[in-house]
Design an enzyme around this catalytic site. Structure first.
Site, PDB file in Angstrom:
ATOM      1  N   GLU A 135      48.565   2.880  45.187  1.00  0.00           N
ATOM      2  CA  GLU A 135      49.121   2.444  43.851  1.00  0.00           C
ATOM      3  C   GLU A 135      50.431   3.612  43.281  1.00  0.00           C
ATOM      4  OE1 GLU A 135      46.034   2.449  44.271  1.00  0.00           O
ATOM      5  OE2 GLU A 135      45.560   0.359  44.133  1.00  0.00           O
ATOM      6  N   HIS A 212      35.980   0.106  42.765  1.00  0.00           N
ATOM      7  CA  HIS A 212      36.991  -0.582  44.087  1.00  0.00           C
ATOM      8  C   HIS A 212      37.973   0.095  44.532  1.00  0.00           C
ATOM      9  CE1 HIS A 212      40.772  -1.550  42.062  1.00  0.00           C
ATOM     10  NE2 HIS A 212      40.013  -1.684  40.845  1.00  0.00           N
ATOM     11  N   HIS A 245      32.975  -6.069  43.049  1.00  0.00           N
ATOM     12  CA  HIS A 245      34.518  -6.415  43.507  1.00  0.00           C
ATOM     13  C   HIS A 245      34.097  -7.003  44.723  1.00  0.00           C
ATOM     14  CE1 HIS A 245      38.481  -5.886  44.983  1.00  0.00           C
ATOM     15  NE2 HIS A 245      39.159  -5.636  44.029  1.00  0.00           N
TER      16      HIS A 245
HETATM   17  C1  UD1 Z   1      44.319  -4.797  44.651  1.00  0.00           C
HETATM   18  C2  UD1 Z   1      45.215  -3.508  44.467  1.00  0.00           C
HETATM   19  C3  UD1 Z   1      44.671  -2.726  43.490  1.00  0.00           C
HETATM   20  C4  UD1 Z   1      44.273  -3.390  42.340  1.00  0.00           C
HETATM   21  C5  UD1 Z   1      43.138  -4.078  42.478  1.00  0.00           C
HETATM   22  C6  UD1 Z   1      42.485  -4.729  41.525  1.00  0.00           C
HETATM   23  C7  UD1 Z   1      46.764  -3.140  46.310  1.00  0.00           C
HETATM   24  C8  UD1 Z   1      47.247  -2.269  47.500  1.00  0.00           C
HETATM   25  N1  UD1 Z   1      45.526  -2.981  45.629  1.00  0.00           N
HETATM   26  O1  UD1 Z   1      43.144  -3.845  45.366  1.00  0.00           O
HETATM   27  O2  UD1 Z   1      45.956  -1.804  43.196  1.00  0.00           O
HETATM   28  O3  UD1 Z   1      43.772  -2.105  41.424  1.00  0.00           O
HETATM   29  O4  UD1 Z   1      43.646  -5.011  43.656  1.00  0.00           O
HETATM   30  O5  UD1 Z   1      41.164  -5.594  41.677  1.00  0.00           O
HETATM   31  O6  UD1 Z   1      47.732  -3.804  45.950  1.00  0.00           O
HETATM   32  N2  UD1 Z   1      38.771  -9.962  48.018  1.00  0.00           N
HETATM   33  C9  UD1 Z   1      38.505 -11.405  48.016  1.00  0.00           C
HETATM   34  N3  UD1 Z   1      38.877 -12.104  46.888  1.00  0.00           N
HETATM   35  C10 UD1 Z   1      39.828 -12.007  46.053  1.00  0.00           C
HETATM   36  C11 UD1 Z   1      40.232 -10.672  46.011  1.00  0.00           C
HETATM   37  C12 UD1 Z   1      39.787  -9.569  46.865  1.00  0.00           C
HETATM   38  O7  UD1 Z   1      37.591 -11.712  48.986  1.00  0.00           O
HETATM   39  O8  UD1 Z   1      40.053 -12.840  45.271  1.00  0.00           O
HETATM   40  C13 UD1 Z   1      38.575  -9.138  48.890  1.00  0.00           C
HETATM   41  C14 UD1 Z   1      39.070  -9.433  50.457  1.00  0.00           C
HETATM   42  O9  UD1 Z   1      38.108  -9.135  51.769  1.00  0.00           O
HETATM   43  C15 UD1 Z   1      40.322  -8.526  50.351  1.00  0.00           C
HETATM   44  C16 UD1 Z   1      39.481  -7.251  49.741  1.00  0.00           C
HETATM   45  O10 UD1 Z   1      38.772  -7.791  48.711  1.00  0.00           O
HETATM   46  O11 UD1 Z   1      40.832  -8.207  51.802  1.00  0.00           O
HETATM   47  C17 UD1 Z   1      40.505  -6.365  49.208  1.00  0.00           C
HETATM   48  O12 UD1 Z   1      41.705  -6.912  48.538  1.00  0.00           O
HETATM   49  P1  UD1 Z   1      43.176  -6.171  48.288  1.00  0.00           P
HETATM   50  O13 UD1 Z   1      44.012  -7.265  47.291  1.00  0.00           O
HETATM   51  O14 UD1 Z   1      43.759  -5.952  49.811  1.00  0.00           O
HETATM   52  O15 UD1 Z   1      42.924  -4.965  47.676  1.00  0.00           O
HETATM   53  P2  UD1 Z   1      42.235  -4.761  46.276  1.00  0.00           P
HETATM   54  O16 UD1 Z   1      41.083  -3.545  46.679  1.00  0.00           O
HETATM   55  O17 UD1 Z   1      41.416  -5.697  45.751  1.00  0.00           O
HETATM   56  N1  UDP Z   2      37.590  -7.587  35.253  1.00  0.00           N
HETATM   57  C1  UDP Z   2      37.042  -8.712  35.039  1.00  0.00           C
HETATM   58  N2  UDP Z   2      36.196  -8.872  35.631  1.00  0.00           N
HETATM   59  C2  UDP Z   2      35.109  -8.153  36.446  1.00  0.00           C
HETATM   60  C3  UDP Z   2      35.616  -6.603  36.410  1.00  0.00           C
HETATM   61  C4  UDP Z   2      37.093  -6.643  35.504  1.00  0.00           C
HETATM   62  O1  UDP Z   2      37.807  -9.596  34.552  1.00  0.00           O
HETATM   63  O2  UDP Z   2      34.125  -8.141  36.797  1.00  0.00           O
HETATM   64  C5  UDP Z   2      38.931  -7.297  34.433  1.00  0.00           C
HETATM   65  C6  UDP Z   2      39.112  -6.158  33.415  1.00  0.00           C
HETATM   66  O3  UDP Z   2      38.644  -6.472  32.271  1.00  0.00           O
HETATM   67  C7  UDP Z   2      40.609  -5.681  33.528  1.00  0.00           C
HETATM   68  C8  UDP Z   2      40.844  -6.000  35.013  1.00  0.00           C
HETATM   69  O4  UDP Z   2      39.991  -6.656  35.298  1.00  0.00           O
HETATM   70  O5  UDP Z   2      41.068  -6.260  32.611  1.00  0.00           O
HETATM   71  C9  UDP Z   2      40.847  -4.860  35.721  1.00  0.00           C
HETATM   72  O6  UDP Z   2      40.875  -5.078  37.038  1.00  0.00           O
HETATM   73  P1  UDP Z   2      40.586  -3.979  38.192  1.00  0.00           P
HETATM   74  O7  UDP Z   2      39.495  -3.214  37.965  1.00  0.00           O
HETATM   75  O8  UDP Z   2      40.074  -5.052  39.274  1.00  0.00           O
HETATM   76  O9  UDP Z   2      41.901  -3.645  38.553  1.00  0.00           O
HETATM   77  P2  UDP Z   2      42.606  -2.259  38.238  1.00  0.00           P
HETATM   78  O10 UDP Z   2      42.685  -2.385  36.797  1.00  0.00           O
HETATM   79  O11 UDP Z   2      41.836  -0.950  38.699  1.00  0.00           O
HETATM   80  O12 UDP Z   2      43.842  -2.421  39.041  1.00  0.00           O
END
Ligand code: UD1
Ligand code: UDP
Length: 373
Positions: A135, A212, A245
């Site tokens: 990020e 996460h 997550h």
């Molecule tokens: C992503 C963002 C991170 C943000 C986070 C919020 C990038 C590189 N990372 O991380 O900045 O803080 O989202 O949550 O852009 N998955 C599902 N269903 C979903 C979402 C995720 O199954 O709806 C699982 C999948 O296995 C996927 C893994 O989570 O491959 C990771 O998802 P990914 O979008 O690559 O990164 P995040 O760790 O979610």
């Molecule tokens: N959030 C949600 N459900 C959950 C956990 C988080 O709706 O079970 C919301 C939370 O209120 C916030 C956003 O998701 O608005 C944060 O997302 P996340 O922690 O995945 O990402 P980040 O902010 O670290 O990028």
């Protein structure tokens, strides 16, 4: 008067939450804006539940989600899909929000078509390119391509000025996460999940855990979960709720470390409405999330930030958040103090809101008008 065509691009849960107020603000001003929405769907389930809650119907859905895909795959698929959308919509301005791979891809795709870019939540910096990863790089790279930087706070503005950005292109707006939060908190909220209604928030000290981050996966996450587990073992009045997550790597560690813990509830990710209402009812938040770090202070909840560094120093300066790092003993000690030392708890449990006046989306809309119309 000519209307301005704005293409709003987002892809993950937090971007959807923070873009929702902007979608509403622009759509409510039809006199000046034609608003189109494109989701990359980098997230699927976690994105769709936010779209449902805020009643947002994207005009374009690239549907790139695939479990376990790499950063390169996310980025390549997003840029390729966005190219077609930008060519069709021909926007005057593209808006992206935050620091995910969708954000960087959105900015790059817009730049390749010489479309102006507005970056929402601009100027956050941890100072370490590898934490949060990727990020910190995403937001810096996006900054380079950006025409208008919507910085949430004075601190983020200063970061941009230090990097040489032109002050006339920076607007302090507050964070739209606070706008979104205003819409959802309900004192009489009842959860759909009866397990949550059965928890006695008055008699128990409920710790809300979220974790996460990619750079925490592995030993740091094991440490975080082990510290929370120890606190739950030693304090029987503690209940832990962890909406896990969907990342399978995160879930594997959580299931293994918290195995057989009766007072630790591993549940599915909550929809935004139950999640934020759970935050208002809990005792303490332990998190590596960016958005949660912003939301908890305005709800008066102490936050232990389980990361090596944070790009959100405002909550720490305000005294409601503490950087607890990723060492097990340190995190355990911090949790234990907040559970057992009322004075320390009271010092941190103040409702303060360093992230704006809850009208960030309106400020962004007016800033866009001032520079584009
Ligand atoms: C992503 C963002 C991170 C943000 C986070 C919020 C990038 C590189 N990372 O991380 O900045 O803080 O989202 O949550 O852009 N998955 C599902 N269903 C979903 C979402 C995720 O199954 O709806 C699982 C999948 O296995 C996927 C893994 O989570 O491959 C990771 O998802 P990914 O979008 O690559 O990164 P995040 O760790 O979610
Ligand atoms: N959030 C949600 N459900 C959950 C956990 C988080 O709706 O079970 C919301 C939370 O209120 C916030 C956003 O998701 O608005 C944060 O997302 P996340 O922690 O995945 O990402 P980040 O902010 O670290 O990028």
């Amino acid at each position: 008067m000519n209307k301005m065509k704005v293409l709003i691009i987002f892809g993950t849960r937090p971007e959807a939450v923070k873009m929702a107020p902007i979608v509403k603000a622009l759509k409510n001003d039809e006199e000046h804006f034609v608003t189109k929405i494109c989701v990359t769907a980098q997230h699927r389930d976690m994105l769709d539940q936010v779209l449902r809650i805020f009643d947002i119907e994207p005009d374009y859905d690239l549907n790139i989600f695939q479990s376990g895909q790499t950063l390169t795959q996310i980025t390549c698929k997003s840029i390729t899909g966005l190219e077609d959308v930008i060519e069709e919509v021909k926007p005057d301005l593209v808006l992206v929000q935050g620091d995910t791979s969708t954000v960087f891809s959105g900015a790059l795709a817009a730049f390749y078509h010489q479309v102006k870019i507005g970056h929402v939540e601009a100027g956050l910096r941890s100072g370490n390119l590898y934490s949060p990863y990727p990020e910190e790089a995403n937001r810096r790279l996006t900054g380079v391509l950006t025409d208008f930087h919507f910085a949430p706070t004075e601190t983020s503005r200063s970061n941009l000025l230090r990097e040489g950005y032109d002050d006339s292109k920076i607007f302090i707006t507050g964070n739209t996460s606070i706008d979104a939060l205003k819409w959802v908190i309900d004192e009489n909220y009842r959860f759909e999940d009866e397990r949550l209604n059965r928890i006695s928030f008055e008699n128990k000290k409920v710790i809300l855990l979220t974790a996460h981050r990619r750079e925490n996966i592995g030993e740091p996450m094991e440490n975080i979960f082990s510290a929370v587990k120890e606190a739950a073992e030693k304090n029987k009045d503690v209940e832990v709720i962890y909406p896990m997550h969907l990342n399978p790597k995160v879930r594997e560690i959580a299931r293994r470390v918290f195995k057989d813990m009766e007072n630790v509830h591993l549940i599915e990710p909550l929809d935004y409405l139950p999640f934020t209402n759970l935050m208002t009812k809990c005792y303490l938040v332990v998190t590596d999330s960016g958005g949660v770090q912003e939301e908890a202070p305005s709800l008066g909840k102490p936050v232990l930030v389980v990361r090596a560094e944070t790009e959100r120093p405002e909550g720490i300066e305000a005294g409601t958040a503490k950087l607890a790092g990723t060492e097990k003993d340190v995190i355990y000690k911090e949790i234990d103090t907040l559970i057992n030392d009322e004075e320390e708890y009271r010092k941190m449990a103040n409702a303060v809101n360093p992230y704006g006046d809850g009208k960030a989306a309106e400020h962004i809309r007016e800033a866009i008008k001032s520079v584009m119309l």
